[in-house]
Design an enzyme around this catalytic site. Structure first.
Site: not given
Length: 491
Positions: A258, A440
């Site tokens: 998540c 990232c």
């Protein structure tokens, strides 16, 4: 002529047999329903006469089988024929284990407690974080940093102090799971990773426990009841297990948590509530009487149902779809007659679930020379001599980005990503004397992008065939926040 007559007679006999079998099936269903009503009536009569089995009530028997407070608390569901007093007593007797006190486990445990399940076990080794609160409804701001098990316990005790709450504040392992599961009737898998899903399913098969499993990510969710009924391995009438549905784990680099993929709070809440609903349905379903007339576990006498997977998509129409699943797989490693997973494999630590799911080592594709720390990158001049490529998706890039960076989201395919980077000018034709850096969120996708660039350049397919000095920022923006900018948004 005689041949035609015999053929007609055979057809008629087939038709009569089919009609008889249909009538027999209907009579069996009527008999089962009648037996169930008789069993319910017998138990209720015993309860009112003070002779109800003590283990069904768990307290000194009085005129009524439940306390006055229990009648008040559970009356709205007891007046429904699907539950009734008999079903409520089953719930009170039941012991349910909730593995994971997060987005799924919080609503699931809350509704189980509200329904009056007698014993609820809570398993989780994590602590409450602020990022949990938008979906994990049992936790609160004041309990950030507290064990999730303790936080959920405080919430549930406030909601309903009548059930018994067993706390297991640790992560499950193959050596601990069998002992924990043995004390419960039913297990809810409210975790979020394949390693735990395979472990929980394998343990349920070996322990003979039904399993209600759910998952949710982004705007999607899925739910399935497994190992129901919980027959021993090799018994084809038992329900399929997780390995029957997913014999092989997904590729490790395709698994998103998540925290990485995102989650809409109500989506995971819906799936957790549905887990509680399925658990309550299983626990309140009437059992058939045994030979000696005593009630038995509702799981032991159920005919093997055809398992189905419920799919939920918040932004689709319709939002719910159902897929019928096959029965136990004939070569399943956990529940078939060819099973290779045993209790000893769990307890002696022979099963490495991380290795099975491809997670033995974290991603580390690049040499030290092809990586740079966030702190070192921050000290480089920003005079156009270097190019910074941010490979997060457009949504995250819009939330926060370093000035001058170029957004080229990692696509999962090196070749496609290279093409997009060229189109956006992130890989210019004239790269002499310039350096490329890739960043990232966590430092994984950036390594894949750097590796893709290196592969293209080594193959002589790069811009003008020029070698490029390209490096990955180790640890991504999580490291940037820790090493450079403490005000960088944490999400």
């Amino acid at each position: 002529m005689a041949f035609t007559s015999i053929t007609d007679q055979i057809t008629l006999l087939h038709s009569q047999i089919a009609a008889t079998e249909s009538q027999l099936l209907n009579l069996r269903a009527q008999l089962s329903a009648a037996e169930s009503r008789v069993e319910t009536a017998r138990h209720l009569e015993q309860a009112y006469q003070g002779g109800f089995p003590a283990e069904w009530i768990g307290e000194t028997l009085s005129r009524w089988p439940l306390s006055g407070e229990e009648y008040k608390r559970y009356g709205r569901q007891m007046i429904m024929k699907e539950v009734g007093l008999h079903g409520q007593l089953r719930l009170k007797q039941a012991k349910v284990l909730v593995v994971g006190c997060g987005g799924l486990g919080c609503p699931a445990a809350a509704y189980l407690a509200g329904a009056g399940v007698g014993t609820i076990g809570l398993v989780d080794g994590d602590t409450v974080e602020a990022s949990n609160l938008h979906r994990q409804i049992a936790h609160s701001t004041s309990r950030v940093g507290l064990s999730k098990v303790e936080s959920a316990y405080e919430y549930l005790r406030e909601l309903n102090p009548l059930p018994n709450y067993e706390r297991h504040p640790f992560h499950l392992s193959p050596t601990t799971a069998p002992d924990v599961f043995s004390a419960y009737d039913l297990v809810l898998d409210c975790t979020d990773h394949p390693t735990s899903r395979y472990l929980i399913s394998d343990t349920c098969v070996l322990a003979g426990k039904p399993l209600v499993s759910a998952s949710a990510l982004k705007t999607e969710g899925q739910l399935i009841v497994l190992n129901n009924p919980p027959k021993p391995p090799g018994d084809p009438t038992g329900g399929p297990c997780y390995r029957c549905v997913f014999p092989k784990p997904p590729p490790a680099d395709s698994v998103l948590s998540c925290g990485e993929g995102g989650i809409l709070g109500p989506v995971v809440g819906v799936m957790g509530v549905l887990q509680a609903l399925e658990a309550i349905k299983l626990l309140t379903s009437p059992s058939k009487p045994s030979v000696n007339g005593n009630g038995i576990s509702p799981f032991e006498q159920q005919e093997s149902p055809r398992a189905s997977m419920l799919l939920f998509s918040a932004f689709s129409s319709p939002q719910f779809r159902t897929i019928r699943m096959r029965a136990r797989h004939a070569s399943c490693a956990a529940c078939s007659s060819m099973a290779t997973i045993t209790s000893q494999h769990l307890t002696d630590g022979a099963l490495d679930y991380a290795a099975f799911c491809g997670l033995t080592h974290p991603i580390n594709l690049l040499s030290p020379q092809a990586r740079i720390t966030a702190a070192d990158f921050a000290r480089l001049p920003r005079d156009g001599s270097n190019i910074l490529i941010d490979v997060r998706d457009e949504t995250q890039y819009a939330m926060c980005a370093l000035r001058g960076s170029i957004n080229v989201p990692w696509s999962g395919s090196g070749q496609k990503w290279i093409e997009t980077a060229l189109q956006k000018g992130a890989l210019p034709m004239d790269v002499a004397g310039r350096e490329l850096f890739v960043v990232c969120r966590y430092g994984n996708d950036s390594q894949l992008a750097v590796k893709a660039i290196q592969d293209v350049m080594e193959g002589g397919a790069g811009p003008s065939g020029t070698s490029v000095n390209v490096r990955d920022i180790r640890g991504g923006f999580r490291a940037w926040r820790a090493e450079v900018d403490g005000e960088w948004p944490e999400y």
